[in-house]
Design an enzyme around this catalytic site. Structure first.
Site, PDB file in Angstrom:
ATOM      1  N   VAL A   1      -2.271  -1.958  -3.396  1.00 52.63           N
ATOM      2  CA  VAL A   1      -1.900  -1.443  -4.712  1.00 52.63           C
ATOM      3  C   VAL A   1      -0.565  -0.689  -4.633  1.00 52.63           C
ATOM      4  CG1 VAL A   1      -2.592   0.103  -6.590  1.00 52.63           C
ATOM      5  CG2 VAL A   1      -4.319  -1.281  -5.429  1.00 52.63           C
ATOM      6  N   CYS A   2      -0.314  -0.031  -3.511  1.00 48.45           N
ATOM      7  CA  CYS A   2       0.864   0.835  -3.380  1.00 48.45           C
ATOM      8  C   CYS A   2       2.196   0.140  -3.690  1.00 48.45           C
ATOM      9  CB  CYS A   2       0.900   1.475  -1.999  1.00 48.45           C
ATOM     10  SG  CYS A   2      -0.479   2.609  -1.698  1.00 48.45           S
ATOM     11  N   PRO A   3       2.472  -1.039  -3.146  1.00 51.34           N
ATOM     12  CA  PRO A   3       3.765  -1.659  -3.475  1.00 51.34           C
ATOM     13  C   PRO A   3       3.896  -2.030  -4.947  1.00 51.34           C
ATOM     14  CG  PRO A   3       2.398  -3.189  -2.214  1.00 51.34           C
ATOM     15  CD  PRO A   3       1.741  -1.840  -2.143  1.00 51.34           C
TER      16      PRO A   3
END
Length: 227
Positions: free
Chosen positions: A64-66
């Site tokens: 999810v972070c990118p």
């Protein structure tokens, strides 16, 4: 990327150790960061006079972070237009940040052109100070909005598996700027151009009276449709 549910323990930990308070100065820090592709040292104090979003996230090279960081970068011009800076932060090193930044987006990276600084908090000093560390030693997804005087105006924390809305962060900055500039309050679902309210018992009635007119108008429209 599955995690155990540990919410109550997180909040117990926060109550015991965290120094972050709404309406109080944001804890200061100096840290290494990747800025425009170069490693340098930045301080929170250097952004005094601007709004700042501190954007805590779990780890580089995850899932999810990118999507979050790329979305923030893509809309960075909108933050700049509001005189608002964004500082990303995780417990990775700046060298891991640099490798991730230079990884193509189609391979889960940040595409080589991140438009805001990425702080490396490898010793976890900042994450510990702000109270967002999980039991696993990385950060929950957290946002801290700091005003130009260095005062904390908004804090939000969420679990790992749901990404945050960049449009909502922009709306929050606009709302707090509107409050500061005009001495008003922003009601639920406020958007730029919509009605604000006076934050006192008498003045707020002007806003509430518009709700009755809207209800009456809606009822009238429904009656016309029924005919």
């Amino acid at each position: 990327y599955q995690r155990r549910v540990r919410g109550s323990k997180f909040f117990l930990h926060s109550l015991m150790s965290y120094t972050l308070r709404i309406g109080k100065p944001a804890p200061g820090f100096s840290a290494s960061a990747v800025v425009n592709g170069e490693i340098s040292t930045i301080e929170l104090a250097q952004y005094k006079g601007k709004y700042v979003i501190l954007f805590f996230y779990p780890l580089d090279f995850t899932f999810v972070c990118p999507t979050e960081l790329n979305a923030m970068s893509d809309q960075m011009s909108e933050f700049k237009a509001l005189d608002c800076e964004v500082l990303g932060l995780s417990v990775d090193s700046v060298y891991t940040h640099l490798a991730w930044i230079n990884t193509p987006r189609e391979k889960g990276g940040l595409g080589g052109n991140l438009k805001f600084p990425l702080i490396g908090d490898l010793k976890k000093d900042i994450s510990e100070k702000y109270g967002f560390l999980s039991d696993d030693g990385d950060n929950y997804r957290a946002v801290v909005l700091v005003d130009p005087e260095g005062i904390v105006r908004h804090v939000s924390v969420t679990d790992y598996d749901v990404g945050r809305s960049v449009d909502e962060l922009i709306r929050l900055v606009l709302a707090f700027q509107t409050v500061k500039k005009n001495g008003v309050a922003c009601p639920a679902n406020w958007k730029p151009g919509s009605k604000t309210m006076k934050p006192d018992p008498v003045g707020s009635m002007e806003y509430f009276s518009t709700l009755k007119r809207k209800i009456d108008d809606d009822n009238g429209n429904e009656t016309k449709k029924a005919k």
